[in-house]
Design an enzyme around this catalytic site. Structure first.
Site, PDB file in Angstrom:
ATOM      1  N   LYS A 134       0.810  -1.226   0.000  1.00 64.89           N
ATOM      2  CA  LYS A 134       0.000   0.000   0.000  1.00 64.89           C
ATOM      3  C   LYS A 134       0.843   1.277   0.000  1.00 64.89           C
ATOM      4  O   LYS A 134       0.515   2.276   0.641  1.00 64.89           O
ATOM      5  CB  LYS A 134      -0.995   0.025   1.179  1.00 64.89           C
ATOM      6  CG  LYS A 134      -1.827  -1.216   1.344  1.00 64.89           C
ATOM      7  CD  LYS A 134      -2.341  -1.812   0.062  1.00 64.89           C
ATOM      8  CE  LYS A 134      -3.405  -1.028  -0.642  1.00 64.89           C
ATOM      9  NZ  LYS A 134      -3.773  -1.686  -1.943  1.00 64.89           N
ATOM     10  N   SER A 135       1.929   1.212  -0.708  1.00 63.70           N
ATOM     11  CA  SER A 135       2.836   2.359  -0.757  1.00 63.70           C
ATOM     12  C   SER A 135       2.957   2.959  -2.157  1.00 63.70           C
ATOM     13  O   SER A 135       3.817   3.794  -2.401  1.00 63.70           O
ATOM     14  CB  SER A 135       4.232   1.930  -0.278  1.00 63.70           C
ATOM     15  OG  SER A 135       4.157   1.438   1.028  1.00 63.70           O
ATOM     16  N   GLY A 136       2.129   2.493  -3.087  1.00 62.83           N
ATOM     17  CA  GLY A 136       2.215   2.996  -4.453  1.00 62.83           C
ATOM     18  C   GLY A 136       2.767   1.962  -5.428  1.00 62.83           C
ATOM     19  O   GLY A 136       3.200   2.303  -6.531  1.00 62.83           O
TER      20      GLY A 136
ATOM     21  N   HIS B  49       7.153  -7.722  -2.375  1.00 62.97           N
ATOM     22  CA  HIS B  49       6.932  -7.025  -1.101  1.00 62.97           C
ATOM     23  C   HIS B  49       7.927  -7.545  -0.058  1.00 62.97           C
ATOM     24  O   HIS B  49       7.876  -7.120   1.101  1.00 62.97           O
ATOM     25  CB  HIS B  49       5.518  -7.295  -0.580  1.00 62.97           C
ATOM     26  CG  HIS B  49       4.434  -6.474  -1.239  1.00 62.97           C
ATOM     27  ND1 HIS B  49       4.614  -5.161  -1.615  1.00 62.97           N
ATOM     28  CD2 HIS B  49       3.143  -6.775  -1.568  1.00 62.97           C
ATOM     29  CE1 HIS B  49       3.478  -4.693  -2.138  1.00 62.97           C
ATOM     30  NE2 HIS B  49       2.588  -5.661  -2.127  1.00 62.97           N
TER      31      HIS B  49
ATOM     32  N   ARG C 294      -7.696   4.089  -5.120  1.00 62.28           N
ATOM     33  CA  ARG C 294      -8.584   4.807  -4.213  1.00 62.28           C
ATOM     34  C   ARG C 294      -8.361   6.282  -4.419  1.00 62.28           C
ATOM     35  O   ARG C 294      -8.528   6.783  -5.505  1.00 62.28           O
ATOM     36  CB  ARG C 294      -8.329   4.330  -2.765  1.00 62.28           C
ATOM     37  CG  ARG C 294      -9.482   4.583  -1.814  1.00 62.28           C
ATOM     38  CD  ARG C 294      -9.153   4.100  -0.408  1.00 62.28           C
ATOM     39  NE  ARG C 294      -8.008   4.781   0.185  1.00 62.28           N
ATOM     40  CZ  ARG C 294      -8.054   5.892   0.918  1.00 62.28           C
ATOM     41  NH1 ARG C 294      -9.199   6.436   1.181  1.00 62.28           N
ATOM     42  NH2 ARG C 294      -6.940   6.442   1.418  1.00 62.28           N
ATOM     43  N   LYS C 295      -7.868   6.982  -3.377  1.00 59.72           N
ATOM     44  CA  LYS C 295      -7.710   8.438  -3.506  1.00 59.72           C
ATOM     45  C   LYS C 295      -6.370   8.818  -4.130  1.00 59.72           C
ATOM     46  O   LYS C 295      -6.271   9.761  -4.903  1.00 59.72           O
ATOM     47  CB  LYS C 295      -7.794   9.070  -2.123  1.00 59.72           C
ATOM     48  CG  LYS C 295      -9.178   9.360  -1.652  1.00 59.72           C
ATOM     49  CD  LYS C 295      -9.072  10.260  -0.432  1.00 59.72           C
ATOM     50  CE  LYS C 295     -10.421  10.574   0.144  1.00 59.72           C
ATOM     51  NZ  LYS C 295     -10.295  11.292   1.421  1.00 59.72           N
TER      52      LYS C 295
HETATM   53  P1  A3P Z   1      -4.779   5.231  -1.141  1.00 62.24           P
HETATM   54  O1  A3P Z   1      -5.431   4.039  -0.528  1.00 62.24           O
HETATM   55  O2  A3P Z   1      -4.173   6.148  -0.120  1.00 62.24           O
HETATM   56  O3  A3P Z   1      -5.651   5.952  -2.087  1.00 62.24           O
HETATM   57  P2  A3P Z   1      -0.360  -0.211  -3.594  1.00 62.24           P
HETATM   58  O4  A3P Z   1      -0.404  -0.036  -5.067  1.00 62.24           O
HETATM   59  O5  A3P Z   1       1.003  -0.400  -3.038  1.00 62.24           O
HETATM   60  O6  A3P Z   1      -1.343  -1.225  -3.151  1.00 62.24           O
HETATM   61  O7  A3P Z   1      -0.810   1.187  -2.987  1.00 62.24           O
HETATM   62  C1  A3P Z   1      -2.136   1.613  -3.068  1.00 62.24           C
HETATM   63  C2  A3P Z   1      -2.195   3.112  -2.992  1.00 62.24           C
HETATM   64  O8  A3P Z   1      -1.689   3.661  -4.222  1.00 62.24           O
HETATM   65  C3  A3P Z   1      -3.630   3.572  -2.845  1.00 62.24           C
HETATM   66  O9  A3P Z   1      -3.555   4.720  -2.018  1.00 62.24           O
HETATM   67  C4  A3P Z   1      -4.001   3.891  -4.276  1.00 62.24           C
HETATM   68  O10 A3P Z   1      -5.075   4.784  -4.401  1.00 62.24           O
HETATM   69  C5  A3P Z   1      -2.700   4.490  -4.801  1.00 62.24           C
HETATM   70  N1  A3P Z   1      -2.585   4.413  -6.262  1.00 62.24           N
HETATM   71  C6  A3P Z   1      -2.943   3.385  -7.062  1.00 62.24           C
HETATM   72  N2  A3P Z   1      -2.710   3.700  -8.347  1.00 62.24           N
HETATM   73  C7  A3P Z   1      -2.212   4.940  -8.364  1.00 62.24           C
HETATM   74  C8  A3P Z   1      -1.801   5.834  -9.415  1.00 62.24           C
HETATM   75  N3  A3P Z   1      -1.889   5.479 -10.675  1.00 62.24           N
HETATM   76  N4  A3P Z   1      -1.337   7.041  -9.059  1.00 62.24           N
HETATM   77  C9  A3P Z   1      -1.247   7.416  -7.758  1.00 62.24           C
HETATM   78  N5  A3P Z   1      -1.633   6.630  -6.728  1.00 62.24           N
HETATM   79  C10 A3P Z   1      -2.111   5.411  -7.035  1.00 62.24           C
END
Ligand code: A3P
Length: 344
Positions: free
Chosen positions: A82-84, A145, A306-307
């Site tokens: 969940k870090s991008g 991960h 998500r956001k």
């Molecule tokens: P939030 O839950 O804060 O919105 P991961 O990909 O490691 O699972 O991380 C998920 C996070 O990355 C979520 O954050 C998600 O919304 C965000 N995310 C996913 N795709 C993205 C994108 N294309 N650009 C920016 N953030 C993105």
């Protein structure tokens, strides 16, 4: 400055995997490892100072260590969950594969498949997908991960001189926690767990204790950061929050690091902005495959988008909760030279 630190509450755990690679017979010691079952959706075991899903320790880790054959051209997207990760997977794939798949191509793989299907996790069902990974054309983009210290030496370069390139994305802990908590509540049922009653207070307590998938989060981040300082040509350390501010600069940096910097002609033709646009949250979320598709575990693709902002934690955590986590992280990072708030 890098500090060499160690924690752990028994001899098994205290053995640093950086010094000695993980046990090839790990399956046999799993029952003796500390167990955490309160963190849905997976039971976690504490191994070599990290809380790792039991399923990964049982099957994937031994397989990766004994069978995975990295290529010097491989690029690994590494992250704490969940870090991008999804975003970085898309950006790395679109950048590295742009000669075969130009970003404006209407049939681009990222327009048909979720980024997690374009860039596979090594540590998800490794044994089932190893032949498929082997068949991928070079250069491959793969993901993990796993903490740096649990990667095989063939990937990190400790055993073979070349090693692979690793791009790590780090995220502010409170945002990573909130994102993970919301994702878990949404997606856990597909993974056979019920997380509807999992509160942010419970998630925070576990997170502060390092008891979350591949936690402690700050130790995960720290290992990759230290390695990026030690071997900047092999490990690129990126911050999600900075990527949000200037995605184009990060795509250029990423391309250069992966050995495929943009030519003047590509710059003139707007290839960088086309990649950023293709991989943007809005575009990705709107794609049919991400609106209606699911992965092989049944998790809906839409749950990965998500956001996508910095600071959303404040909508879910009280200032006291935030302070508690900030303090845990600050104490843990003392003397390491790394900080989540400044460019160390
Ligand atoms: P939030 O839950 O804060 O919105 P991961 O990909 O490691 O699972 O991380 C998920 C996070 O990355 C979520 O954050 C998600 O919304 C965000 N995310 C996913 N795709 C993205 C994108 N294309 N650009 C920016 N953030 C993105």
């Amino acid at each position: 400055m890098m500090a060499s630190r160690q924690s752990g509450n028994n001899a098994q755990e205290a053995a640093s995997p950086l010094a000695s690679p993980p046990h090839s017979n790990i399956a046999s010691i799993i029952p003796s490892l500390p167990l955490e079952t309160r963190c849905p959706p997976f039971p976690l075991r504490r191994y070599a100072n990290f809380w790792v899903p039991e399923v990964i320790l049982k099957a994937d880790l031994p397989g990766i260590h004994s069978c995975f054959k990295p290529r010097p051209t491989d690029v690994f997207v590494a992250s704490f969950p969940k870090s991008g990760t999804t975003w970085l997977k898309a950006l790395a794939f679109a950048t590295l594969k742009r000669s075969t798949h130009p970003p404006l191509d209407g049939d681009h793989p990222l327009r048909r498949c979720n980024p997690h299907d374009c860039v596979r996790f090594l540590d998800a069902n490794f044994n089932q997908q190893k032949d498929e990974l082997e068949a991928l054309p070079s250069p491959r983009v793969l993901a993990t991960h796993l903490p740096y210290s649990l990667l095989p030496g063939s990937i990190t370069g400790d055993r073979e001189r070349s090693g692979c390139r690793i791009v790590y994305v780090c995220r502010e802990p409170k945002d990573a926690l909130v994102s993970a908590w919301l994702f878990t509540r949404k997606a856990a049922s597909a993974l056979g767990a019920d997380a509807r009653s999992f509160t942010i207070q419970e998630a925070l307590e576990l997170f502060c204790d390092g008891r979350c998938m591949c936690g402690p989060q700050w130790e995960h981040v720290l290992q990759y950061w230290e390695e990026s300082v030690r071997r900047p040509d092999r490990v690129l350390f990126l911050r999600y929050e900075e990527m949000l501010i200037d995605p184009e600069a990060h795509v250029r940096k990423l391309a250069k690091f992966m050995g495929c910097g943009f030519s003047e002609e590509e710059e003139e033709h707007g290839v960088v902005s086309a990649i950023v646009e293709l991989c943007s949250l809005g575009k990705m979320r709107d794609m049919e495959v991400n609106r209606n598709g699911s992965n092989m575990l049944g998790v809906k693709n839409e749950s990965y988008f998500r956001k996508g902002v910095a600071g959303d934690w404040s909508n879910h955590m009280t200032p006291d909760m935030a302070q508690r986590l900030d303090k845990v992280v600050e104490d843990a990072l003392q003397g390491t030279g790394f900080s989540f708030t400044s460019k160390a």
